[in-house]
Design a protein around this motif. Structure first.
Motif, PDB file in Angstrom:
ATOM      1  N   VAL A 128       0.816  -1.188   0.119  1.00  0.00           N
ATOM      2  CA  VAL A 128       0.109  -0.009  -0.073  1.00  0.00           C
ATOM      3  C   VAL A 128       0.875   1.307  -0.076  1.00  0.00           C
ATOM      4  CG1 VAL A 128      -1.822   1.278   1.203  1.00  0.00           C
ATOM      5  CG2 VAL A 128      -1.772  -1.257   1.280  1.00  0.00           C
ATOM      6  N   LYS A 129       0.814   1.905  -1.058  1.00  0.00           N
ATOM      7  CA  LYS A 129       1.795   2.939  -1.247  1.00  0.00           C
ATOM      8  C   LYS A 129       1.006   4.572  -0.757  1.00  0.00           C
ATOM      9  CE  LYS A 129       4.050   5.224  -4.746  1.00  0.00           C
ATOM     10  NZ  LYS A 129       4.207   5.486  -6.178  1.00  0.00           N
ATOM     11  N   ALA A 130      -0.248   4.546  -0.757  1.00  0.00           N
ATOM     12  CA  ALA A 130      -0.969   5.786  -0.397  1.00  0.00           C
ATOM     13  C   ALA A 130      -2.416   5.254   0.111  1.00  0.00           C
ATOM     14  CB  ALA A 130      -0.974   6.828  -1.535  1.00  0.00           C
ATOM     15  N   ILE A 131      -2.934   6.165   0.907  1.00  0.00           N
ATOM     16  CA  ILE A 131      -4.374   5.877   1.015  1.00  0.00           C
ATOM     17  C   ILE A 131      -5.217   6.926   1.055  1.00  0.00           C
ATOM     18  CG2 ILE A 131      -6.060   5.027   2.727  1.00  0.00           C
ATOM     19  CD1 ILE A 131      -3.579   3.672   4.008  1.00  0.00           C
ATOM     20  N   GLY A 132      -6.261   7.255   0.246  1.00  0.00           N
ATOM     21  CA  GLY A 132      -7.065   8.467   0.110  1.00  0.00           C
ATOM     22  C   GLY A 132      -8.470   7.972   0.561  1.00  0.00           C
ATOM     23  N   ILE A 133      -8.966   9.058   1.539  1.00  0.00           N
ATOM     24  CA  ILE A 133     -10.300   8.813   1.949  1.00  0.00           C
ATOM     25  C   ILE A 133     -11.289   9.844   1.775  1.00  0.00           C
ATOM     26  CG2 ILE A 133     -11.580   8.238   4.424  1.00  0.00           C
ATOM     27  CD1 ILE A 133      -8.717   7.778   5.763  1.00  0.00           C
ATOM     28  N   SER A 134     -12.631   9.517   1.394  1.00  0.00           N
ATOM     29  CA  SER A 134     -13.477  10.460   1.224  1.00  0.00           C
ATOM     30  C   SER A 134     -14.675  10.414   2.084  1.00  0.00           C
ATOM     31  CB  SER A 134     -13.918  10.105  -0.317  1.00  0.00           C
ATOM     32  OG  SER A 134     -14.554   9.204  -0.508  1.00  0.00           O
ATOM     33  N   VAL A 135     -15.257  11.508   2.534  1.00  0.00           N
ATOM     34  CA  VAL A 135     -16.315  11.416   3.797  1.00  0.00           C
ATOM     35  C   VAL A 135     -17.409  12.260   3.400  1.00  0.00           C
ATOM     36  CG1 VAL A 135     -14.574  10.717   5.586  1.00  0.00           C
ATOM     37  CG2 VAL A 135     -15.065  13.116   4.953  1.00  0.00           C
ATOM     38  N   PRO A 136     -18.469  11.807   3.874  1.00  0.00           N
ATOM     39  CA  PRO A 136     -19.723  12.483   3.363  1.00  0.00           C
ATOM     40  C   PRO A 136     -19.838  13.822   4.359  1.00  0.00           C
ATOM     41  CG  PRO A 136     -20.525  10.811   4.840  1.00  0.00           C
ATOM     42  CD  PRO A 136     -18.895  10.919   4.569  1.00  0.00           C
ATOM     43  N   GLY A 137     -19.195  14.668   4.240  1.00  0.00           N
ATOM     44  CA  GLY A 137     -19.439  15.997   5.142  1.00  0.00           C
ATOM     45  C   GLY A 137     -18.284  17.120   4.841  1.00  0.00           C
ATOM     46  N   ARG A 138     -18.138  18.003   5.779  1.00  0.00           N
ATOM     47  CA  ARG A 138     -17.117  18.875   5.748  1.00  0.00           C
ATOM     48  C   ARG A 138     -15.999  18.582   6.592  1.00  0.00           C
ATOM     49  NH1 ARG A 138     -19.705  24.871   6.044  1.00  0.00           N
ATOM     50  NH2 ARG A 138     -19.753  24.155   3.765  1.00  0.00           N
ATOM     51  N   ILE A 139     -14.851  19.045   5.756  1.00  0.00           N
ATOM     52  CA  ILE A 139     -13.437  18.728   6.639  1.00  0.00           C
ATOM     53  C   ILE A 139     -13.133  19.879   7.589  1.00  0.00           C
ATOM     54  CG2 ILE A 139     -10.985  18.186   6.152  1.00  0.00           C
ATOM     55  CD1 ILE A 139     -12.948  16.021   4.823  1.00  0.00           C
ATOM     56  N   LEU A 140     -12.536  19.346   8.772  1.00  0.00           N
ATOM     57  CA  LEU A 140     -12.415  20.299   9.594  1.00  0.00           C
ATOM     58  C   LEU A 140     -10.938  20.342   9.925  1.00  0.00           C
ATOM     59  CD1 LEU A 140     -15.422  19.535  11.945  1.00  0.00           C
ATOM     60  CD2 LEU A 140     -14.913  21.738  10.926  1.00  0.00           C
TER      61      LEU A 140
END
Ligand SMILES: [Zn+2]
Length: 415
Positions: free
Chosen positions: A91-103
Motif C-alpha cells: 500500500v503506497k498511499a491511502i485516500g479517504i472520502s467522507v460525506p461531510g465538511r473537513i475540519l
C-alpha cells in the motif's frame, strides 16, 4: 523474490456503506469485483442507521467514543487487504472520502453523522476523527482526506484537463438520495443546502440538514418524491389550500398550469389514493422524458421539470460566483435518467439565452464523463502520484467507455 506491485487504496465512507477500492499505483487499474465479491469491498458504514441509533453504537464498546470511528475503519481496511491478498507493504498511499465538511486536524462532520463520536475543538466545532488509527499504523505513506464530492470533482477534473479544459472551471454535482457537489478548487461542497426561492409558503420542505427550502429538499431523489407526496396530500385533504397552491404555481410559471387536471389523470395519484407506495423511480418512469410528447403522466412531468428548473437556477448562480464553465452531473438519479440531465442543461442554456450578458458566455452541463466510476476514482485521486496522471486518465477513459453491467449494478442504492 519479485517485488510486489504497489497499490493505492481508496476508502469511501458513506452514510450506509464503507467501500474500499484498490488501484495499481502506476496505471490506475482498479481491482474490480463481480457482485459475488461484494463482501470483500463493501462493509456497512459505522454511521448506518439502526433503529434510533447507529451501527457503531453497538460495536467496539471498549474503545473511547471519539476513537471508535477510526479504529473501525482500520479494522475493516485490514480485512479488505487480507481478502484482496494485498500486503501492507504494497500500500503506497491511502485516500479517504467522507460525506461531510473537513475540519482542522483531519476531522469531519456531516449532516447525518452523530456528534456522539466527535470531539469539540476550541472554536466549538464538532469533528469526527476517521484516519487517526490508520495514520499511526501506516506511518511512512501518504494519507489524505476530503469531502466525497470534492474527491469526485477532483477525479472528474483530471479527465476534463486531458481534454484541454481548465479543471478549476469544472464542477461535479451528484443527484441521488441527496444533492452534493465539489470540484478541484474544493471551495464549494454544500451546493445541496443552498436555499431555493419560489416555493409555495404552505409547502416549503424541511431538509435533512434541519433548514427549510434547501435545493436538496426540493430536487434530490428523495426531495422530488416528498414534493409529490406533499402535493397529493394537499390535493386530497385540503382542497382550499390546494387551489391556492395551484394559483401560486401558475403565477410562478407565468402560464396557466391546470395542476388539478394534471393530477386528475395522473397514475401517481391513482397509486397514492390506493395507498400504494410511490418512488422516485416511478415518478421518472411516468414522466417519460425519453419518449415523445404524448403518453406521459403530466403530473410526473411537472414534478421532474420543476426540479430541473430549480437545479438549473442554482447551477447558474454557483457558476457566476465560482467561475464555472463545465458541470458534470453524476449520482443515481442522473445516471439512470440521462434525459433529466439534458433537461437541466436546456434550462441552464435558456437562462443564459434569455439574458445575454458580459459576465459569462455559457456553462456546459452534461452527464459526468466518468459515469459510475467517478466515485471510485474520487478518494484515489487525492493521493495519486502526479507523474502517473496521464496513465490514470487513459485507464479512466477506457473504463468510462466500456459498459460493465455487473459493476454498474451494485453499490448504487436504488431510491
Ligand atoms: Zn439542507
Amino acid at each position: 523474490m519479485p517485488m510486489r506491485e504497489p497499490y493505492i487504496v481508496g476508502i469511501d465512507l458513506g452514510a450506509t456503506q464503507l467501500r474500499f477500492i484498490a488501484a495499481k499505483s502506476k496505471t490506475g487499474e482498479i481491482r474490480k469485483s463481480g457482485p459475488e465479491d461484494k463482501g470483500k469491498y463493501f462493509f456497512p458504514s459505522p454511521f448506518k442507521k439502526m433503529g434510533e441509533g447507529f451501527l457503531i453504537d453497538n460495536l467496539l464498546k471498549k474503545i473511547p467514543l471519539h476513537e471508535r470511528t477510526s479504529v473501525y475503519l482500520y479494522e475493516k481496511l485490514n480485512i479488505f487487504l487480507k481478502k484482496s491478498a494485498l500486503k501492507k507493504s504494497q500500500v503506497k498511499a491511502i485516500g479517504i472520502s467522507v460525506p461531510g465538511r473537513i475540519l482542522p486536524g483531519n476531522k469531519f462532520m456531516g449532516a447525518n453523522t452523530p456528534f456522539t463520536y466527535a470531539t469539540k475543538d476550541r472554536y466549538g466545532n464538532y469533528g469526527i476523527d476517521v484516519m487517526g488509527t490508520i495514520k499511526r499504523e501506516f506511518k511512512e505513506i501518504k494519507i489524505a482526506l476530503d469531502n466525497d464530492c470534492n474527491c469526485a470533482g477532483l477525479a472528474q477534473g483530471l479527465y476534463y484537463k486531458s481534454l484541454g479544459i481548465d479543471p478549476h472551471t469544472t464542477f461535479y454535482i451528484t443527484i441521488s438520495t441527496g444533492i452534493g457537489g465539489g470540484g478541484p478548487r474544493r471551495d464549494l461542497d454544500e451546493v445541496g443546502h443552498i436555499p431555493v426561492d419560489g416555493g409555495f409558503p404552505g409547502l416549503i420542505p424541511r431538509c435533512g440538514c434541519g433548514a427549510y427550502g434547501c435545493l436538496e429538499a426540493y430536487a434530490s431523489g428523495e426531495g422530488i418524491l416528498n414534493q409529490a407526496l406533499n402535493i397529493l396530500r394537499l390535493y386530497r385533504e385540503d382542497k382550499r389550500m390546494f387551489k391556492q397552491f395551484e394559483t401560486y404555481e401558475s403565477m410562478r410559471l407565468n402560464k396557466p398550469l391546470h395542476l388539478s387536471e394534471k393530477i386528475l389523470v395522473s397514475h401517481l395519484e391513482r397509486e397514492y389514493s390506493r395507498g400504494r407506495q410511490l418512488s422516485t423511480k416511478l415518478i421518472f418512469r411516468k414522466a417519460a422524458l425519453d419518449k415523445e410528447k404524448t403518453g406521459f403522466d403530466p403530473f410526473a412531468r411537472y414534478l421532474v421539470e420543476t426540479a430541473a428548473v430549480r437545479t438549473a437556477k442554482i447551477i447558474v448562480a454557483i457558476s457566476y460566483i465560482h467561475g464555472l464553465e463545465r458541470i458534470g452531473i453524476g449520482g443515481s438519479v442522473a445516471l439512470e435518467n440521462p434525459r433529466y440531465v439534458e433537461l437541466i442543461s436546456a434550462e441552464v442554456n435558456r437562462i443564459f439565452w434569455k439574458t445575454p450578458h458580459i459576465l459569462q458566455r455559457e456553462v456546459k452541463v452534461e452527464l459526468s464523463p466518468l459515469g459510475y466510476y467517478v466515485n471510485d476514482y474520487g478518494a484515489l485521486s487525492l493521493v495519486l502520484d502526479h507523474k502517473d496522471i496521464d496513465q490514470w486518465v487513459a485507464t479512466m477513459k477506457k473504463l468510462a467507455n466500456t459498459k460493465n453491467e455487473t459493476f454498474m449494478t451494485f453499490g448504487h442504492k436504488e431510491i
